[in-house]
Design an enzyme around this catalytic site. Structure first.
Site, mmCIF file in Angstrom:
data_model
loop_
_atom_site.group_PDB
_atom_site.id
_atom_site.type_symbol
_atom_site.label_atom_id
_atom_site.label_comp_id
_atom_site.label_asym_id
_atom_site.label_seq_id
_atom_site.Cartn_x
_atom_site.Cartn_y
_atom_site.Cartn_z
ATOM 1 N N TYR A 78 -148.098 96.705 -14.362
ATOM 2 C CA TYR A 78 -147.811 95.267 -14.234
ATOM 3 C C TYR A 78 -148.720 94.439 -15.124
ATOM 4 C CZ TYR A 78 -144.017 95.454 -11.025
ATOM 5 O OH TYR A 78 -142.778 95.674 -10.512
ATOM 6 N N ASN A 113 -134.673 87.104 -13.016
ATOM 7 C CA ASN A 113 -135.847 87.382 -13.854
ATOM 8 C C ASN A 113 -137.139 87.042 -13.130
ATOM 9 O OD1 ASN A 113 -133.887 87.957 -15.676
ATOM 10 N ND2 ASN A 113 -134.168 86.135 -16.933
ATOM 11 N N HIS A 130 -135.670 88.022 -7.454
ATOM 12 C CA HIS A 130 -136.515 89.218 -7.541
ATOM 13 C C HIS A 130 -138.002 88.882 -7.606
ATOM 14 C CE1 HIS A 130 -132.794 91.520 -9.255
ATOM 15 N NE2 HIS A 130 -132.730 91.325 -7.959
ATOM 16 N N CYS A 141 -153.053 89.718 4.693
ATOM 17 C CA CYS A 141 -152.770 88.427 5.347
ATOM 18 C C CYS A 141 -151.441 87.823 4.899
ATOM 19 C CB CYS A 141 -153.919 87.439 5.095
ATOM 20 S SG CYS A 141 -154.033 86.881 3.391
HETATM 21 P P1 OAD Z 1 -129.734 93.953 -17.951
HETATM 22 O O1 OAD Z 1 -130.728 94.473 -18.933
HETATM 23 O O2 OAD Z 1 -129.015 94.947 -17.081
HETATM 24 O O3 OAD Z 1 -128.613 93.125 -18.722
HETATM 25 C C1 OAD Z 1 -128.927 92.168 -19.701
HETATM 26 C C2 OAD Z 1 -127.636 91.524 -20.140
HETATM 27 O O4 OAD Z 1 -127.951 90.504 -21.060
HETATM 28 C C3 OAD Z 1 -126.659 92.473 -20.841
HETATM 29 O O5 OAD Z 1 -125.360 92.291 -20.304
HETATM 30 C C4 OAD Z 1 -126.705 92.026 -22.307
HETATM 31 O O6 OAD Z 1 -125.465 92.214 -22.965
HETATM 32 C C5 OAD Z 1 -127.039 90.557 -22.145
HETATM 33 N N1 OAD Z 1 -127.731 89.927 -23.295
HETATM 34 C C6 OAD Z 1 -128.692 90.459 -24.089
HETATM 35 N N2 OAD Z 1 -129.130 89.561 -24.991
HETATM 36 C C7 OAD Z 1 -128.448 88.407 -24.749
HETATM 37 C C8 OAD Z 1 -128.462 87.094 -25.337
HETATM 38 N N3 OAD Z 1 -129.266 86.777 -26.349
HETATM 39 N N4 OAD Z 1 -127.614 86.159 -24.821
HETATM 40 C C9 OAD Z 1 -126.777 86.460 -23.791
HETATM 41 N N5 OAD Z 1 -126.734 87.674 -23.201
HETATM 42 C C10 OAD Z 1 -127.538 88.634 -23.661
HETATM 43 O O7 OAD Z 1 -130.467 92.858 -17.048
HETATM 44 P P2 OAD Z 1 -130.032 92.185 -15.668
HETATM 45 O O8 OAD Z 1 -128.550 92.064 -15.538
HETATM 46 O O9 OAD Z 1 -130.840 90.954 -15.537
HETATM 47 O O10 OAD Z 1 -134.030 94.157 -11.056
HETATM 48 O O11 OAD Z 1 -130.542 93.259 -14.623
HETATM 49 C C11 OAD Z 1 -130.481 92.945 -13.262
HETATM 50 C C12 OAD Z 1 -131.634 93.576 -12.529
HETATM 51 O O12 OAD Z 1 -131.687 94.989 -12.812
HETATM 52 C C13 OAD Z 1 -133.012 93.099 -12.957
HETATM 53 O O13 OAD Z 1 -133.395 91.888 -12.374
HETATM 54 C C14 OAD Z 1 -133.897 94.226 -12.495
HETATM 55 C C15 OAD Z 1 -133.059 95.424 -12.900
HETATM 56 O O14 OAD Z 1 -133.184 96.552 -12.098
HETATM 57 C C16 OAD Z 1 -135.239 94.371 -10.502
HETATM 58 O O15 OAD Z 1 -136.242 94.562 -11.153
HETATM 59 C C17 OAD Z 1 -135.246 94.326 -9.010
#
Ligand code: OAD
Length: 249
Positions: A78, A113, A130, A141
């Site tokens: 982290y 995010n 998240h 605590c």
């Molecule tokens: P992903 O990495 O799964 O997806 C990212 C998305 O953003 C993809 O569909 C890409 O095509 C799109 N993308 C990339 N660059 C872009 C841009 N410049 N403009 C628009 N779109 C773009 O990420 P998340 O969907 O956020 O959870 O993933 C969901 C969750 O999965 C996260 O919050 C995390 C992970 O496990 C936890 O950590 C609990």
């Protein structure tokens, strides 16, 4: 690219201009964002080519079990993520969302995010599904505090003597009930919802778009590629969030 050249791929013939008009007629707007919104700031997405999880196995690090077994290792990871994120700034897409919030009476931003870039851009009404990597929580605590110290002391302890953990949701953990309730209220009340930069495969966020649609909202997706959600959207705009969103302002 001018507004009129963005095409859309679904049922009705919406252009970005039409969405812009709808936006400013809307009483309540909800936006769901995922890792893609921060990609143009330099933050790695989860599932892309350079996805964060390719080099680091989250199931070994982002779990309560891993933290119990080796809190030092988890905190080192982290700390590395925090040091990396500390260099990044909000991009045009984060700023556009903050700009939209200023113009809409009822506005809710729901983000998956943990990077805190929406806050830095000026967004106010944010539900962080998240958690946030810039907060820590005491295992004894329960106190939650903002902590932007980079590098963080490993291991960090609370003033009560308890061990601190990142205030994020780990694999196998439940999302906060109050966050989910607030998100559902926003989704059920909005007349326009944007789904931006998320792969749409992690629940429950993935179901939000369909719920908004069922409740009568117009649902618009912005992504650099089609996702499993695209077929159900009213419109999907293919392109970078940082190019498309500023044009809605
Ligand atoms: P992903 O990495 O799964 O997806 C990212 C998305 O953003 C993809 O569909 C890409 O095509 C799109 N993308 C990339 N660059 C872009 C841009 N410049 N403009 C628009 N779109 C773009 O990420 P998340 O969907 O956020 O959870 O993933 C969901 C969750 O999965 C996260 O919050 C995390 C992970 O496990 C936890 O950590 C609990």
């Amino acid at each position: 690219m001018p507004l009129s050249e963005y095409t859309m791929h679904n049922i009705k013939e919406f252009r970005l201009q039409d969405i812009q008009e709808r936006l400013y007629k809307s009483k309540a707007v909800a936006i769901l964002t995922g890792a893609g919104i921060s990609a143009e700031s330099g933050v790695p997405t989860f599932r892309g080519k350079n996805g964060l999880w390719k080099n680091f196995r989250p199931e070994e690090l982002a779990t309560p079990e891993a933290f119990k077994q080796d809190p030092r290792l988890v905190w080192e990871w982290y700390d590395w993520r925090r040091r990396t994120l500390a260099q990044f700034k909000p991009n045009a897409a984060h700023l556009a969302i903050a700009g939209i919030e200023k113009r809409i009476k009822e506005f809710t931003l729901i983000t998956q995010n943990v990077d805190g870039l929406h806050q830095l851009a000026g967004s106010k009404n944010i539900i962080e599904l998240h958690g946030n990597i810039w907060r820590v929580r005491c295992l004894s605590c329960g106190k939650i505090t903002v902590n932007r110290v980079v590098p963080i002391k490993i291991l960090p302890f609370c003033e009560c003597g308890g061990l601190l953990r990142p205030d994020v949701v780990w694999f196998g953990e439940m999302l906060s009930d109050s966050n989910l309730t607030k998100a559902f209220v926003a989704i059920d009340n909005c007349d326009l919802m944007f789904i931006i930069g998320t792969s749409g495969i992690v629940q429950p966020a993935a179901s939000f778009a369909l719920r908004a649609k069922d409740e009568g909202a117009l649902v618009v997706e912005v992504n650099i590629e089609k996702t499993p959600l695209s077929a159900s959207m009213d419109a999907t705009f293919i392109g970078k969030a940082g190019d498309i969103l500023p044009q809605l302002l």
